[in-house]
Design a protein around this motif. Structure first.
Motif, short mmCIF file in Angstrom:
data_model
loop_
_atom_site.label_atom_id
_atom_site.label_comp_id
_atom_site.label_asym_id
_atom_site.label_seq_id
_atom_site.Cartn_x
_atom_site.Cartn_y
_atom_site.Cartn_z
N LEU A 188 0.83 -1.21 0.00
CA LEU A 188 0.00 0.00 0.00
C LEU A 188 0.86 1.26 0.00
O LEU A 188 0.53 2.25 -0.65
N SER A 189 1.96 1.24 0.75
CA SER A 189 2.84 2.40 0.78
C SER A 189 3.51 2.63 -0.57
O SER A 189 3.99 3.73 -0.85
N ARG A 192 0.06 4.03 -3.15
CA ARG A 192 -0.85 5.08 -2.76
C ARG A 192 -0.24 6.45 -3.03
O ARG A 192 0.87 6.59 -3.53
N HIS A 195 0.97 11.38 0.70
CA HIS A 195 0.71 11.37 2.13
C HIS A 195 0.36 9.96 2.61
O HIS A 195 0.81 9.52 3.67
N GLU A 196 -0.44 9.25 1.85
CA GLU A 196 -0.80 7.88 2.24
C GLU A 196 0.40 6.96 2.19
O GLU A 196 0.49 6.00 2.96
N GLN A 197 1.34 7.23 1.29
CA GLN A 197 2.56 6.42 1.24
C GLN A 197 3.31 6.52 2.57
O GLN A 197 3.72 5.50 3.13
N HIS A 199 2.10 7.40 5.47
CA HIS A 199 1.29 6.82 6.55
C HIS A 199 1.44 5.30 6.59
O HIS A 199 1.68 4.71 7.65
N PHE A 200 1.31 4.65 5.45
CA PHE A 200 1.42 3.21 5.41
C PHE A 200 2.86 2.74 5.64
O PHE A 200 3.09 1.64 6.15
N SER A 532 -2.50 10.42 10.78
CA SER A 532 -3.61 10.13 9.88
C SER A 532 -4.53 11.33 9.68
O SER A 532 -5.23 11.40 8.67
N THR A 537 2.76 15.05 6.32
CA THR A 537 3.38 14.06 7.21
C THR A 537 4.14 14.75 8.32
O THR A 537 5.04 15.54 8.07
#
Length: 558
Positions: A188-189, A192, A195-197, A199-200, A532, A537
């Motif tokens: 997922l990182s 995505r 920012h989601e990268q 986070h994961f 989140s 980040t």
């Protein structure tokens, strides 16, 4: 917003485009996983780790069944005990972590922290005790109203998750789930958004840290004694059965694999250390493979003749190593008693191989350890050679002694290859011998604002009629030239948006210890909740030991 984790305050602030007028050595360190991405090699490494895990457990169980069918109930019982007891201990610890991560009480503090971060106000709460979670709000903060009852879908999902995790841990597959979960988070990182990268990636690193701690504990509670047991059975029976060889080989590979994997994940979790390449990981695995192999063969030889004295030797060695570790004042856990338990576990590791637990000149401690190990291996092997049974011929005994010596020598060879060519800090045997330290906090390079060589003096003019000879100093271009003042072209500068900074009121632990946000699960949950909800980040900032607690910030313009 401020929070506490075992007495350590956590504050979150949005940084303006301001600069801190502090010297570099007094400036708190900013922690960020920027620039790191999950690669295909990382995915393959996790899959190989799963293969090592299954091969180690399956061969041990298969061998236990074989002993039972042959009516060797004593060997069956010992083999099964070394499989079941360590696995149950690790599953209990893993499920305890899961219970805390998914408990309602811990989620309340994370939700409150996220609400305060979203509102931009000041919020104070503590994670030190259940009665201090969500202590209250300061002036100007708003807390989102908590819903009295969750929706039916959320409640059903939570019940299913608890049921699923309970079944997984009862089946002794908690490590498999964590490996698959870290693999899923890593994928997922990779795919995505930005920012989601991040986070994961944070969640993947947390999961990788958990699984490596659990597996390291399991291997030295299960694989190491299992390896010694099977080697002793083979030496006593004077024969090597295929299942015994498979079980011993799988245990040895599991031990070497987990030490190298643990060191890699530990370095990947700290941006103040250079990451370890997979070439270095493989060489380090070979280093531990051969040294642990020589060590366990020497143990098995001695245990096959002196069972009682072997137990006394192991307990004595463990006590000495544990005292040595405690005397070194390690800084791994968040409390004193947890630190003592950690030192006792590391003492078990020191029975078989070297494991660095403190920053500094570790090469000298390592040389002392391997000198002691070499002396013990030689003494144990010689005693077995002198008092071995009549079923072992001189030729076979000499071959076994040569195997012990060659295995230890190969381990030392790969150790020197690792430190000379593949160490992340650079080779230690070279022009930088006095500069590069294996676990040093920073390189010995001069700061950029320090002049390392004095400037050459300007030459005096001898006369205007002097003929300039090519190559003469006077024929060179002048050192200083006055250029016409040209107004610089204005370049639009985008405002710097640093985003929130999570300031942790704890001094950062030194390598090779994990950072506090990897060990303290309350702090981890708070960081994930804040991360989140933030559009950017956040960065982590630990308290500097030498700097004052309050740092003055001024707005400067260049």
């Amino acid at each position: 917003m401020a929070a506490k984790s075992d007495g350590a305050a956590v504050s979150v602030q949005n940084e303006n485009p301001s600069r801190t007028l502090a010297s570099p050595e007094h400036r708190p360190h900013l922690y960020r996983h920027a620039g790191k991405r999950y690669s295909l090699l990382d995915c393959c490494w996790v899959l190989c780790a799963l293969l090592v895990f299954f091969s180690d457990g399956a061969t041990d169980l298969w061998l236990a069944v074989d002993y039972y069918l042959k009516r060797d109930y004593w060997w069956f019982g010992l083999t099964l005990v070394f499989v079941v007891v360590p696995s149950v201990v690790v599953q209990v610890l893993s499920f305890r972590w899961f219970v805390y991560d998914y408990s309602d009480n811990s989620n309340s503090s994370g939700a409150a922290a996220a609400a305060a971060a979203a509102s931009g106000g000041d919020f104070n709460f503590s994670t030190k005790g259940s009665d201090q979670r969500g202590a209250g709000c300061a002036t100007g903060a708003r807390v989102l109203p908590s819903s009295g009852s969750r929706s039916g879908t959320q409640r059903c999902c939570r019940i299913c998750m608890w049921l699923f995790q309970s079944i997984i841990h009862i089946l002794q597959l908690g490590q498999v789930w964590r490996y698959l979960h870290s693999l899923y988070l890593g994928v997922l990182s990779r795919w995505r958004g930005q920012h989601e990268q991040q986070h994961f990636y944070w969640r993947m690193m947390f999961e990788s840290a958990d699984i490596n701690m659990l597996r390291l504990l399991e291997t030295f509670l299960k694989s190491a004694p299992q390896l010694v047991l099977q080697l002793s059975i083979m030496i006593q029976g004077n024969e090597i059965q295929p299942l015994q060889g498979l079980s011993a080989s799988a245990s040895l590979v599991s031990l070497a694999w987990m030490i190298a994997s643990y060191q890699k994940v530990l370095r990947d979790s700290r941006e103040d250390k250079m990451a370890m390449s997979y070439k270095a990981v493989i060489i380090q695995m070979l280093w531990h493979l051969f040294t642990i192999g020589a060590r366990t063969i020497a143990f098995a030889l001695f245990a096959s003749v002196f069972q009682l004295y072997f137990g006394i030797f192991i307990v004595t060695h463990w006590c000495i190593m544990t005292f040595w570790i405690i005397q070194g004042e390690t800084d791994f856990c968040m409390s004193k008693w947890e630190e003592i338990i950690y030192n006792m576990v590391v003492g078990i590791i020191y029975i078989f191989c070297w494991f660095n637990v403190k920053e500094g000149r570790s090469r000298y401690r390592m040389l002392i350890y391997y000198f002691i190990t070499l002396s013990e291996n030689a003494a144990l092997t010689v005693l077995w050679y002198l008092y071995r049974g009549p079923q072992t011929t001189d030729f076979c005994a000499l071959i076994i002694v040569c195997v012990v010596v060659c295995s230890f020598a190969l381990g030392m060879f790969f150790m020197f290859i690792y430190y000379c060519l593949l160490h992340p800090n650079g080779p230690i045997f070279g022009s930088q011998w006095g500069c590069v330290e294996e676990e040093g906090p920073e390189p010995c390079a001069a700061p950029p604002d320090v002049v390392t060589s004095p400037p050459r003096p300007l030459q005096r003019t001898m006369g205007v009629d002097r003929e300039l000879v090519p190559g003469d100093r006077e024929s060179c271009l002048p050192v200083f030239q006055v250029r016409p003042c040209v107004p610089p072209t204005p370049v639009p500068r985008t405002p710097r948006t640093e985003g929130p900074v999570i300031r942790i009121d704890l001094p950062r632990k030194r390598y090779p210890a994990w950072d506090a946000h990897f060990i303290d699960r309350r702090l981890r949950k708070t960081i994930l909740a804040l991360e989140s909800t933030s559009p950017v980040t956040p960065r982590l900032q630990y308290r500097s030991i030498s700097a004052p607690k309050e740092v003055m910030e001024y707005e400067t313009t260049v």
